[in-house]
Enzyme design. Structure first.
Site, mmCIF file in Angstrom:
data_model
loop_
_atom_site.group_PDB
_atom_site.id
_atom_site.type_symbol
_atom_site.label_atom_id
_atom_site.label_comp_id
_atom_site.label_asym_id
_atom_site.label_seq_id
_atom_site.Cartn_x
_atom_site.Cartn_y
_atom_site.Cartn_z
ATOM 1 C CB THR A 120 43.357 54.214 -80.835
ATOM 2 O OG1 THR A 120 43.192 54.486 -79.453
ATOM 3 C CG2 THR A 120 42.034 54.544 -81.531
ATOM 4 C CG ASP A 121 43.589 51.885 -75.905
ATOM 5 O OD1 ASP A 121 43.380 53.026 -76.364
ATOM 6 O OD2 ASP A 121 44.205 51.698 -74.826
ATOM 7 C CD GLU A 122 41.057 57.385 -77.273
ATOM 8 O OE1 GLU A 122 40.057 57.968 -77.710
ATOM 9 O OE2 GLU A 122 42.080 57.960 -76.893
ATOM 10 C CE1 TYR A 147 41.963 59.535 -83.082
ATOM 11 C CE2 TYR A 147 41.567 58.757 -80.838
ATOM 12 C CZ TYR A 147 42.330 58.741 -81.996
ATOM 13 O OH TYR A 147 43.437 57.928 -82.083
ATOM 14 C CE LYS A 151 42.791 55.570 -85.693
ATOM 15 N NZ LYS A 151 43.826 55.798 -86.747
#
Ligand code: NAD
Ligand code: TDX
Length: 331
Positions: A120-122, A147, A151
């Site tokens: 993810t970009d997060e 979260y 990741k």
């Protein structure tokens, strides 16, 4: 090609399997999914007889070893995926996202297979609203929530296994997905199904937070492009230039569903709420020729609203339980 898809009873993984059954009918698909609260076997009903479904966890080393050895490539979607849950109870995120990825990497190393890791970009943290820069493959990792930290941890494990053990792997980091079969805890389906139930949309804080929206089919077509054309060892960012703030998304949903523009309410903000994500996907576009097919969020949202309206059976059972969690969290 024999393809092991992890987490394919979830939102993006199920759409991936449905899509590649059409676009790559010669791929033999095996699914491993733990059927957590987020997994729904009904999402795969249309292809149930064309795939092998194994219920189990990617943290189960023996099961993972057996399944990886029997396939050519792992396409790794399985994860705990919701930020609000990770703020409430981080442990399942550590187990599935970090330990689960570690188990897959060890099996891929042992049996000399390939893995494509979905992220993810997060992992890159967030941007100021007026920052002219967007995330690229070289942006330093700077996650905010349990979260996104889990990741980022998984991404670092994949990179280390590439460097130290020379495993065959690629990674992709995508922006916020929307489309059919997304769990009703997530922003867009929560509001659509709420409106279908006569409940006003819930906006966290002032709603200035920006997400870079992409239709799930565009994400999955990019994953196929990376599997087929990506260079081993590389990371690719996936995004469709879809930046919108949360107020704008709610306004569009209200308009498309025939409600007044002010028919929403503000609720408590998420702690540590990332302000803005934005992806520069030039590398992916230059190397694979991939382009998003859904250029217009309005038509993508129309299709998504129509899907939730026509598939009440799919989401109704999880709606009350999801809203009970939000009530407890004050959101
Ligand atoms: P989801 O929560 O809808 O689905 C996750 C699936 O994984 C579920 O079916 C669940 O049962 C399964 N799962 C969870 N833990 C497992 C375990 N230990 N073993 C086996 N299966 C397990 O999530 P999603 O939105 O489809 O996200 C899929 C992947 O894409 C995740 O890795 C997520 O980080 C990534 N991603 C999501 C988005 C997004 O906007 N949703 C954006 C970028 C990247
Ligand atoms: O009711 C809501 N009201 C609201 O304003 C909900 C559920 C969310 N929000 C806001 C929070 C975010 O700014 O909407 C935005 C999107 O929220 P989520 O759907 O929870 O997504 P986000 O936290 O951005 O993370 C998503 O994109 C990246 C996915 O859930 C992740 O799995 C993915 O990695």
């Amino acid at each position: 090609m024999k393809v092991l898809v992890t987490g394919a009873a979830g939102f993006i993984g199920s759409n991936f399997v449905l899509r590649v059954r059409e676009t790559r009918p010669d791929w033999e698909i095996t699914v491993i999914d733990a059927l957590t609260y987020a997994g729904n076997r009904a999402s795969l009903a249309a292809v149930e007889n064309e795939i092998t479904f194994v219920e189990g966890s990617i943290a189960d080393a023996e099961l993972v070893d057996r399944l990886v050895s029997a396939n050519d490539i792992v396409v790794h979607f399985a994860a705990e995926s919701h930020n609000d849950n990770s703020l409430d109870n981080p442990w399942p995120f550590m187990e599935s996202n970090i330990i689960g990825t570690y188990r897959l990497l060890e099996a891929v190393r042992k049996h000399d297979k390939r893995i494509h890791h979905i992220s993810t970009d997060e992992v890159y943290g967030d941007l100021e609203l007026d920052d002219p820069n967007r995330f690229t493959e070289t942006t330093p990792l700077n996650p905010s929530s349990p979260y996104s930290a889990s990741k980022a941890s998984a991404d670092l494990l994949v990179r280390a296994w590439i460097r130290s053990f020379k495993i065959n792997a690629t990674l992709s980091n995508c922006s916020n997905n929307y489309g059919p079969r997304q769990h009703v805890e997530k922003f867009i389906p929560r509001q659509i199904t709420g409106i279908l139930d006569g409940v006003k949309p819930k906006l966290y804080g002032a709603g200035a937070n920006v997400r870079d929206w992409i239709h799930v089919d565009d994400h999955n077509d990019a994953v196929v492009a990376i599997i087929e054309q990506g260079r081993l060892g590389e990371t690719y960012l996936i995004g469709a230039d879809g930046e919108q703030n949360n107020r704008e998304i709610i306004a569009l949903i209200l308009e498309l569903m025939g409600k007044p523009a002010d028919w929403f309410e503000h609720v408590n903000d998420r702690p540590g709420h990332d302000l803005r994500y934005a992806i520069d996907s030039s590398k992916l576009r230059a190397e694979t020729g991939w382009r998003p097919q859904y250029q217009d969020i309005r038509s993508g949202l129309r299709q998504t609203i129509d899907w939730y309206a026509a598939n009440r059976d799919w989401w109704e059972a999880s709606k009350a339980a999801t809203e009970a969690v939000y009530t407890r969290l004050g959101r």
